[in-house]
Scaffold this motif. Structure first.
Motif, PDB file in Angstrom:
ATOM      1  N   GLU A 138      57.286  31.633  -6.833  1.00  0.00           N
ATOM      2  CA  GLU A 138      57.106  32.994  -6.337  1.00  0.00           C
ATOM      3  C   GLU A 138      55.891  33.109  -5.418  1.00  0.00           C
ATOM      4  OE1 GLU A 138      56.843  37.607  -7.956  1.00  0.00           O
ATOM      5  OE2 GLU A 138      56.931  35.943  -9.374  1.00  0.00           O
ATOM      6  N   SER A 139      56.132  33.660  -4.221  1.00  0.00           N
ATOM      7  CA  SER A 139      55.067  33.815  -3.246  1.00  0.00           C
ATOM      8  C   SER A 139      55.444  34.911  -2.261  1.00  0.00           C
ATOM      9  CB  SER A 139      54.820  32.503  -2.486  1.00  0.00           C
ATOM     10  OG  SER A 139      53.946  32.711  -1.398  1.00  0.00           O
ATOM     11  N   PRO A 140      54.957  36.138  -2.471  1.00  0.00           N
ATOM     12  CA  PRO A 140      55.229  37.211  -1.515  1.00  0.00           C
ATOM     13  C   PRO A 140      54.753  36.861  -0.107  1.00  0.00           C
ATOM     14  CG  PRO A 140      54.331  38.116  -3.554  1.00  0.00           C
ATOM     15  CD  PRO A 140      54.204  36.623  -3.646  1.00  0.00           C
ATOM     16  N   GLU A 141      53.658  36.095  -0.003  1.00  0.00           N
ATOM     17  CA  GLU A 141      53.162  35.713   1.323  1.00  0.00           C
ATOM     18  C   GLU A 141      54.157  34.816   2.041  1.00  0.00           C
ATOM     19  OE1 GLU A 141      50.061  36.846  -1.443  1.00  0.00           O
ATOM     20  OE2 GLU A 141      51.494  35.187  -1.538  1.00  0.00           O
ATOM     21  N   ARG A 142      54.757  33.883   1.299  1.00  0.00           N
ATOM     22  CA  ARG A 142      55.740  32.981   1.905  1.00  0.00           C
ATOM     23  C   ARG A 142      56.991  33.748   2.324  1.00  0.00           C
ATOM     24  NH1 ARG A 142      56.358  29.117  -2.201  1.00  0.00           N
ATOM     25  NH2 ARG A 142      54.416  28.175  -1.460  1.00  0.00           N
ATOM     26  N   VAL A 143      57.458  34.656   1.475  1.00  0.00           N
ATOM     27  CA  VAL A 143      58.626  35.468   1.821  1.00  0.00           C
ATOM     28  C   VAL A 143      58.328  36.311   3.060  1.00  0.00           C
ATOM     29  CG1 VAL A 143      60.142  37.331   1.064  1.00  0.00           C
ATOM     30  CG2 VAL A 143      59.538  35.499  -0.523  1.00  0.00           C
ATOM     31  N   GLY A 144      57.127  36.879   3.124  1.00  0.00           N
ATOM     32  CA  GLY A 144      56.746  37.668   4.288  1.00  0.00           C
ATOM     33  C   GLY A 144      56.748  36.844   5.560  1.00  0.00           C
ATOM     34  N   LEU A 145      56.298  35.602   5.463  1.00  0.00           N
ATOM     35  CA  LEU A 145      56.316  34.718   6.632  1.00  0.00           C
ATOM     36  C   LEU A 145      57.750  34.445   7.078  1.00  0.00           C
ATOM     37  CD1 LEU A 145      54.713  32.827   8.553  1.00  0.00           C
ATOM     38  CD2 LEU A 145      55.099  31.018   6.874  1.00  0.00           C
ATOM     39  N   ILE A 146      58.633  34.160   6.120  1.00  0.00           N
ATOM     40  CA  ILE A 146      60.042  33.914   6.454  1.00  0.00           C
ATOM     41  C   ILE A 146      60.656  35.154   7.097  1.00  0.00           C
ATOM     42  CG2 ILE A 146      62.330  33.405   5.496  1.00  0.00           C
ATOM     43  CD1 ILE A 146      60.875  31.785   3.310  1.00  0.00           C
ATOM     44  N   GLN A 147      60.363  36.329   6.566  1.00  0.00           N
ATOM     45  CA  GLN A 147      60.875  37.557   7.158  1.00  0.00           C
ATOM     46  C   GLN A 147      60.503  37.646   8.635  1.00  0.00           C
ATOM     47  OE1 GLN A 147      58.872  40.316   4.569  1.00  0.00           O
ATOM     48  NE2 GLN A 147      60.724  40.774   3.385  1.00  0.00           N
ATOM     49  N   ARG A 148      59.218  37.485   8.918  1.00  0.00           N
ATOM     50  CA  ARG A 148      58.734  37.682  10.284  1.00  0.00           C
ATOM     51  C   ARG A 148      59.210  36.597  11.233  1.00  0.00           C
ATOM     52  NH1 ARG A 148      54.346  38.736   6.948  1.00  0.00           N
ATOM     53  NH2 ARG A 148      53.238  36.817   7.517  1.00  0.00           N
ATOM     54  N   LEU A 149      59.201  35.344  10.757  1.00  0.00           N
ATOM     55  CA  LEU A 149      59.592  34.253  11.640  1.00  0.00           C
ATOM     56  C   LEU A 149      61.091  34.243  11.924  1.00  0.00           C
ATOM     57  CD1 LEU A 149      57.324  31.335  10.379  1.00  0.00           C
ATOM     58  CD2 LEU A 149      57.176  32.521  12.572  1.00  0.00           C
ATOM     59  N   THR A 150      61.915  34.529  10.908  1.00  0.00           N
ATOM     60  CA  THR A 150      63.363  34.563  11.168  1.00  0.00           C
ATOM     61  C   THR A 150      63.706  35.709  12.112  1.00  0.00           C
ATOM     62  OG1 THR A 150      63.701  35.826   9.111  1.00  0.00           O
ATOM     63  CG2 THR A 150      64.064  33.432   9.023  1.00  0.00           C
ATOM     64  N   LEU A 151      63.053  36.845  11.945  1.00  0.00           N
ATOM     65  CA  LEU A 151      63.304  37.965  12.858  1.00  0.00           C
ATOM     66  C   LEU A 151      62.912  37.599  14.283  1.00  0.00           C
ATOM     67  CD1 LEU A 151      64.036  41.022  13.224  1.00  0.00           C
ATOM     68  CD2 LEU A 151      61.587  41.468  12.970  1.00  0.00           C
ATOM     69  N   ALA A 152      61.720  37.025  14.438  1.00  0.00           N
ATOM     70  CA  ALA A 152      61.270  36.636  15.777  1.00  0.00           C
ATOM     71  C   ALA A 152      62.204  35.604  16.390  1.00  0.00           C
ATOM     72  CB  ALA A 152      59.837  36.097  15.698  1.00  0.00           C
ATOM     73  N   SER A 182      58.219  37.439  21.056  1.00  0.00           N
ATOM     74  CA  SER A 182      57.772  37.401  19.662  1.00  0.00           C
ATOM     75  C   SER A 182      57.841  36.002  19.052  1.00  0.00           C
ATOM     76  CB  SER A 182      58.573  38.387  18.807  1.00  0.00           C
ATOM     77  OG  SER A 182      59.948  38.080  18.821  1.00  0.00           O
ATOM     78  N   TRP A 183      58.826  35.187  19.428  1.00  0.00           N
ATOM     79  CA  TRP A 183      58.934  33.852  18.847  1.00  0.00           C
ATOM     80  C   TRP A 183      57.779  32.948  19.282  1.00  0.00           C
ATOM     81  CZ3 TRP A 183      60.225  31.155  14.976  1.00  0.00           C
ATOM     82  CH2 TRP A 183      60.506  29.777  15.043  1.00  0.00           C
ATOM     83  N   PRO A 184      57.466  32.841  20.576  1.00  0.00           N
ATOM     84  CA  PRO A 184      56.279  32.052  20.936  1.00  0.00           C
ATOM     85  C   PRO A 184      55.001  32.598  20.307  1.00  0.00           C
ATOM     86  CG  PRO A 184      57.633  32.481  22.879  1.00  0.00           C
ATOM     87  CD  PRO A 184      58.200  33.309  21.764  1.00  0.00           C
ATOM     88  N   ALA A 185      54.891  33.933  20.200  1.00  0.00           N
ATOM     89  CA  ALA A 185      53.703  34.516  19.591  1.00  0.00           C
ATOM     90  C   ALA A 185      53.631  34.178  18.108  1.00  0.00           C
ATOM     91  CB  ALA A 185      53.709  36.031  19.785  1.00  0.00           C
ATOM     92  N   ALA A 186      54.776  34.202  17.438  1.00  0.00           N
ATOM     93  CA  ALA A 186      54.819  33.878  16.013  1.00  0.00           C
ATOM     94  C   ALA A 186      54.439  32.425  15.773  1.00  0.00           C
ATOM     95  CB  ALA A 186      56.205  34.173  15.456  1.00  0.00           C
ATOM     96  N   ARG A 187      54.946  31.538  16.608  1.00  0.00           N
ATOM     97  CA  ARG A 187      54.599  30.120  16.481  1.00  0.00           C
ATOM     98  C   ARG A 187      53.104  29.907  16.674  1.00  0.00           C
ATOM     99  NH1 ARG A 187      58.537  26.012  19.460  1.00  0.00           N
ATOM    100  NH2 ARG A 187      57.043  24.695  18.359  1.00  0.00           N
ATOM    101  N   ALA A 188      52.556  30.565  17.682  1.00  0.00           N
ATOM    102  CA  ALA A 188      51.126  30.415  17.952  1.00  0.00           C
ATOM    103  C   ALA A 188      50.299  30.953  16.796  1.00  0.00           C
ATOM    104  CB  ALA A 188      50.778  31.132  19.254  1.00  0.00           C
ATOM    105  N   ALA A 189      50.723  32.094  16.232  1.00  0.00           N
ATOM    106  CA  ALA A 189      49.979  32.684  15.119  1.00  0.00           C
ATOM    107  C   ALA A 189      49.963  31.760  13.911  1.00  0.00           C
ATOM    108  CB  ALA A 189      50.594  34.031  14.755  1.00  0.00           C
ATOM    109  N   LEU A 190      51.104  31.095  13.650  1.00  0.00           N
ATOM    110  CA  LEU A 190      51.162  30.169  12.516  1.00  0.00           C
ATOM    111  C   LEU A 190      50.252  28.974  12.752  1.00  0.00           C
ATOM    112  CD1 LEU A 190      52.437  29.421   9.796  1.00  0.00           C
ATOM    113  CD2 LEU A 190      54.301  28.315  11.060  1.00  0.00           C
ATOM    114  N   GLU A 191      50.288  28.438  13.957  1.00  0.00           N
ATOM    115  CA  GLU A 191      49.465  27.271  14.277  1.00  0.00           C
ATOM    116  C   GLU A 191      47.974  27.581  14.184  1.00  0.00           C
ATOM    117  OE1 GLU A 191      50.692  26.081  18.143  1.00  0.00           O
ATOM    118  OE2 GLU A 191      52.683  25.405  17.502  1.00  0.00           O
TER     119      GLU A 191
END
Length: 306
Positions: free
Chosen positions: A259-273, A285-294
């Motif tokens: 269980e990890s709400p943070e991980r689920v939140g990341l999946i939500q945002r990245l799949t949407l982007a 949004s997808w390039p921005a999301a990738r950059a934010a994760l990196e």
């Protein structure tokens, strides 16, 4: 990690919408979740994991719908809500019925649209994606171009569907053959895919702690759909994630082992982007999301693309 996303909207969810399904043994029931406002809405067809139903995966479905997608969820024949006995003659062919369920949804979009109050005239049928978790990922992979190899190693029927423009495969099983455990080889002979023709753009999501009793390999088994397929693909590897990927199948699900709400939140945002980019809704949004994760100080995962 901050990812800019569109403002969420209220969601309308209707169930069951009943679709005629000759030859299936019973009608196909689906749940439709859509934003209360907006037009030219893209579509996601979602395939659940083993035993689940149209009532699962709220953390993803509600999020996608709140951010502009119409999400359609069938209840497949393996659902615990249907309680199909193992000796039922349909049981060995459930994997095929699953694929047919998703195609039936696309064939009957008119019925679905007319069954949901306020949805008429709001669908963008040129922008359709398919997503699935676990067995649902295997089901969706067939629509993206994967084929089941027979006992001679020859690819079986091409069940791909050109109406689907992008895919998201969540914790989706990899190669068969010697990579299967004896249990899986005996009970799931269809779990012997070739990804050589799976050319549809796809985001593969895998947990680096997802150890399956279906395979003799480690968590890297779930990265096969990325590494063994051609075309535009991205792989999101989640650090510390097991098969539930932090809890995507429900808000309080006993079988979630990581269980990890943070991980689920990341999946939500990245799949949407990813889907907004892959379906040509926008390209930022997808390039921005990738950059934010990196750039995260303590990243929850990594993304690679080809």
């Amino acid at each position: 990690m901050e990812i800019n996303i569109s403002v969420s909207a209220p969601v309308i969810s209707v169930k069951p919408v009943v679709l005629s399904a000759p030859g299936r043994g019973e009608d196909l029931q689906v749940r439709v979740s859509a934003p209360a406002v907006g037009s030219e809405l893209p579509i996601i067809v979602f395939s659940h994991g083993f035993g689940w139903s149209l009532d699962g995966y709220g953390p993803l479905v509600n999020y996608w719908a709140a951010h502009g997608f119409v999400v359609i969820q069938p209840t497949h024949l393996d659902s615990r809500t249907l309680n199909l006995p193992p000796e039922d003659p349909r049981t060995p062919r459930i994997w095929r019925f699953r694929v047919e369920d998703l195609k039936r949804i696309l064939d009957q979009l008119d019925v679905i649209e007319a069954s949901v109050p306020g949805l008429s005239g709001r669908l963008d049928r040129s922008r359709i994606a398919a997503a699935g978790h676990s067995w649902g990922g295997q089901t969706v992979s067939m629509l993206l171009g994967a084929r089941v190899l027979d006992h001679n190693g020859e690819p079986g029927e091409d069940m791909s569907d050109s109406r689907i423009k992008a895919g998201v495969l969540l914790a989706t099983t990899g190669k068969g053959g010697a990579d299967l455990s004896p249990f899986a080889a005996e009970h799931f002979p269809f779990m012997n895919p070739s990804f050589a023709e799976m050319s549809t753009p796809t985001l593969v999501v895998a947990g680096d702690h997802d150890q399956s009793r279906l395979s003799t390999r480690g968590p890297d088994w779930f990265t096969d759909p990325y590494f063994l397929s051609p075309g535009r693909k991205s792989l999101l590897t989640l650090f510390g994630a097991e098969h539930s990927l932090g809890g995507i199948s429900g808000y309080s699900v006993a079988e979630t082992t990581d269980e990890s709400p943070e991980r689920v939140g990341l999946i939500q945002r990245l799949t949407l982007a990813y889907l907004r980019n892959a379906l040509d809704l926008e390209d930022s949004s997808w390039p921005a999301a990738r950059a934010a994760l990196e750039e995260s100080v303590i990243p929850l995962g990594r993304i690679e693309s080809k």
